[in-house]
Design a protein around this motif. Structure first.
Motif, mmCIF file in Angstrom:
data_model
loop_
_atom_site.group_PDB
_atom_site.id
_atom_site.type_symbol
_atom_site.label_atom_id
_atom_site.label_comp_id
_atom_site.label_asym_id
_atom_site.label_seq_id
_atom_site.Cartn_x
_atom_site.Cartn_y
_atom_site.Cartn_z
ATOM 1 N N SER A 152 83.963 35.446 -23.558
ATOM 2 C CA SER A 152 84.718 35.980 -24.690
ATOM 3 C C SER A 152 84.061 35.680 -26.022
ATOM 4 O O SER A 152 84.207 36.439 -26.990
ATOM 5 C CB SER A 152 86.138 35.402 -24.680
ATOM 6 O OG SER A 152 86.830 35.791 -23.521
ATOM 7 N N ASP A 153 83.321 34.571 -26.101
ATOM 8 C CA ASP A 153 82.681 34.205 -27.365
ATOM 9 C C ASP A 153 81.360 34.944 -27.591
ATOM 10 O O ASP A 153 80.677 34.722 -28.588
ATOM 11 C CB ASP A 153 82.459 32.688 -27.435
ATOM 12 C CG ASP A 153 81.534 32.168 -26.333
ATOM 13 O OD1 ASP A 153 80.955 32.988 -25.589
ATOM 14 O OD2 ASP A 153 81.390 30.930 -26.212
ATOM 15 N N GLY A 154 80.982 35.801 -26.665
ATOM 16 C CA GLY A 154 79.767 36.590 -26.822
ATOM 17 C C GLY A 154 78.534 36.003 -26.164
ATOM 18 O O GLY A 154 77.493 36.670 -26.094
ATOM 19 N N SER A 155 78.632 34.787 -25.677
ATOM 20 C CA SER A 155 77.490 34.175 -24.989
ATOM 21 C C SER A 155 77.428 34.686 -23.553
ATOM 22 O O SER A 155 78.431 35.116 -22.981
ATOM 23 C CB SER A 155 77.614 32.650 -24.995
ATOM 24 O OG SER A 155 78.786 32.241 -24.305
ATOM 25 N N LEU A 156 76.253 34.641 -22.976
ATOM 26 C CA LEU A 156 76.090 35.106 -21.607
ATOM 27 C C LEU A 156 76.862 34.213 -20.642
ATOM 28 O O LEU A 156 76.911 32.992 -20.809
ATOM 29 C CB LEU A 156 74.621 35.138 -21.219
ATOM 30 C CG LEU A 156 73.772 36.208 -21.914
ATOM 31 C CD1 LEU A 156 72.299 36.026 -21.569
ATOM 32 C CD2 LEU A 156 74.230 37.608 -21.513
ATOM 33 N N TYR A 157 77.431 34.818 -19.625
ATOM 34 C CA TYR A 157 78.244 34.102 -18.635
ATOM 35 C C TYR A 157 77.419 33.087 -17.854
ATOM 36 O O TYR A 157 77.917 32.043 -17.439
ATOM 37 C CB TYR A 157 78.876 35.125 -17.693
ATOM 38 C CG TYR A 157 79.685 34.537 -16.573
ATOM 39 C CD1 TYR A 157 80.817 33.772 -16.829
ATOM 40 C CD2 TYR A 157 79.327 34.753 -15.248
ATOM 41 C CE1 TYR A 157 81.560 33.226 -15.799
ATOM 42 C CE2 TYR A 157 80.073 34.218 -14.210
ATOM 43 C CZ TYR A 157 81.185 33.459 -14.490
ATOM 44 O OH TYR A 157 81.921 32.932 -13.466
ATOM 45 N N LYS A 158 76.137 33.385 -17.660
ATOM 46 C CA LYS A 158 75.224 32.493 -16.949
ATOM 47 C C LYS A 158 73.812 32.777 -17.435
ATOM 48 O O LYS A 158 73.593 33.685 -18.253
ATOM 49 C CB LYS A 158 75.330 32.699 -15.437
ATOM 50 C CG LYS A 158 74.904 34.084 -14.975
ATOM 51 C CD LYS A 158 74.952 34.266 -13.472
ATOM 52 C CE LYS A 158 76.349 34.343 -12.936
ATOM 53 N NZ LYS A 158 76.399 34.858 -11.539
ATOM 54 N N LYS A 159 72.845 32.067 -16.927
ATOM 55 C CA LYS A 159 71.456 32.325 -17.275
ATOM 56 C C LYS A 159 70.951 33.499 -16.447
ATOM 57 O O LYS A 159 70.909 33.442 -15.224
ATOM 58 C CB LYS A 159 70.593 31.088 -17.009
ATOM 59 C CG LYS A 159 69.149 31.246 -17.466
ATOM 60 C CD LYS A 159 68.356 29.966 -17.250
ATOM 61 C CE LYS A 159 66.919 30.134 -17.723
ATOM 62 N NZ LYS A 159 66.124 28.891 -17.515
#
Length: 266
Positions: free
Chosen positions: A112-119
Motif C-alpha cells: 500500500s505504501d508503494g514499495s515492492l511486495y518482495k525483491k
C-alpha cells in the motif's frame, strides 16, 4: 483476447470489497460462506460478474470453482485484499501479445505504501521449477486454454482452510512446468496488496515445517527429499531461533508421511 479476474473471498455480505479492488474487467467471485448468520443471494450473474456464494471452505476449492466458471482468454488470480492499477488489463494483454508462446505470466505487486511486495528481478525471465517456488498467488495470470487443455487444477488439500494451509500456488506452478507450460516473470506492476500481513504465517513452528514437507512431496514425489534438505539449510538463519535443523527436517518428513497417508486413503 479478454481478461477475467478470478476472485476468492469469504463471508462477504455485499460487494463493497469488490468496489475497492478497482476492477474494470469481468470477474468470477467465489464467496465461501462459513457463518450461518449470513443471508445473501447464492448467485449473481450479469455482464460484469459471476458471483457465487457457497457453503464451503478451502482456498484451492475456491480457485478451482472460479476457473470452472471463467470464460475469458486470460485469467488473473485474485484475493480480496488486492487493488488493481488503472489500465491493468492493457498491461497484461500487451505482455501476452509480445510473448505469444508463454502460457503463464507472473507480474509484480506493491504494498500500500508503494514499495515492492518482495525483491523482484529487474528483467523478464522464464521461471523454472525452483524459481517458481517464490511466486505468490496474486502475481499469477494464465491462459485459460493452456490450463484446461492440460487438465491442471489446484490441489484441494493445500491452501488456507485446507488440511495443509499453504503451498497451493507452488504445487500449481510445478504441475504447469512439469507438463511443459512456459512460465515467465515480467517486472511490471498490476496492483497493490492492501493488506500485506500474511493471514497464515504464524512463525516457524511445527505446523509450518509439517506443511512444507507435504507441499514438497506434492510438487515432486521423486525429488521431495532434495527440496526438504535445501530448504532446511537455505532458510536456517531465519528459523534457527525457533527450532533446530534436525527437528525441522523431522517435521517436514512427518508432513510428507501425513500427505502420503491421506492420498492413499482417498
Amino acid at each position: 483476447m479478454k481478461v477475467e479476474m478470478l476472485i476468492s473471498t469469504m463471508n462477504q455480505e455485499n460487494l463493497n470489497f469488490f468496489n475497492e479492488m478497482n476492477i474494470s474487467t469481468k470477474s468470477v467471485i467465489i464467496n465461501q460462506i462459513t457463518k450461518d448468520s449470513l443471508n445473501i443471494p447464492l448467485k449473481i450473474e450479469n455482464e460484469q460478474m459471476v458471483f457465487l456464494s457457497l457453503n464451503d471452505k478451502g482456498l484451492s476449492k475456491s480457485r478451482n470453482m472460479a476457473l470452472k466458471n471463467a470464460t475469458a482468454d486470460i485469467c488473473v488470480v485474485c484475493d480480496d485484499d488486492m487493488k488493481y492499477i488503472n489500465g491493468y488489463e492493457k498491461v497484461i494483454l500487451n505482455e501476452y501479445k509480445e510473448n505469444p508462446d508463454v502460457d503463464i505470466i507472473v507480474f509484480q505487486v506493491k504494498k500500500s505504501d508503494g514499495s515492492l511486495y518482495k525483491k523482484y528481478s529487474k528483467r523478464k525471465k522464464l521461471l523454472n521449477f525452483i524459481t517458481a517456488m517464490k511466486v505468490s498467488s496474486v502475481e499469477i495470470t494464465f491462459k485459460k486454454k493452456s490450463i484446461e487443455n492440460n487438465r491442471i487444477i489446484y490441489n484441494e488439500l493445500f491452501g488456507a482452510g485446507s488440511k495443509f494451509f499453504m503451498g497451493e500456488e507452488s504445487i500449481f506452478l510445478s504441475e504447469c512446468i512439469k507438463k511443459g507450460l512456459k512460465v515467465m516473470f515480467v517486472p511490471k506492476t498490476i496492483g497493490y496488496l492492501t493488506d500485506s500481513e500474511s493471514t497464515w504465517f504464524k512463525g516457524f513452528n511445527s505446523d509450518y515445517f509439517r506443511v512444507k514437507g507435504a507441499c514438497f512431496y506434492a510438487m515432486t514425489p521423486f525429488f521431495y527429499w532434495l527440496l526438504i534438505f535445501q530448504f532446511a539449510i537455505r532458510k536456517y538463519k531465519l528459523y534457527k531461533k525457533d527450532i533446530n535443523l534436525l527437528d525441522a527436517l523431522k517435521l517436514m518428513y512427518v508432513g510428507k508421511r501425513e500427505y502420503v497417508n491421506l492420498i492413499n486413503k482417498n
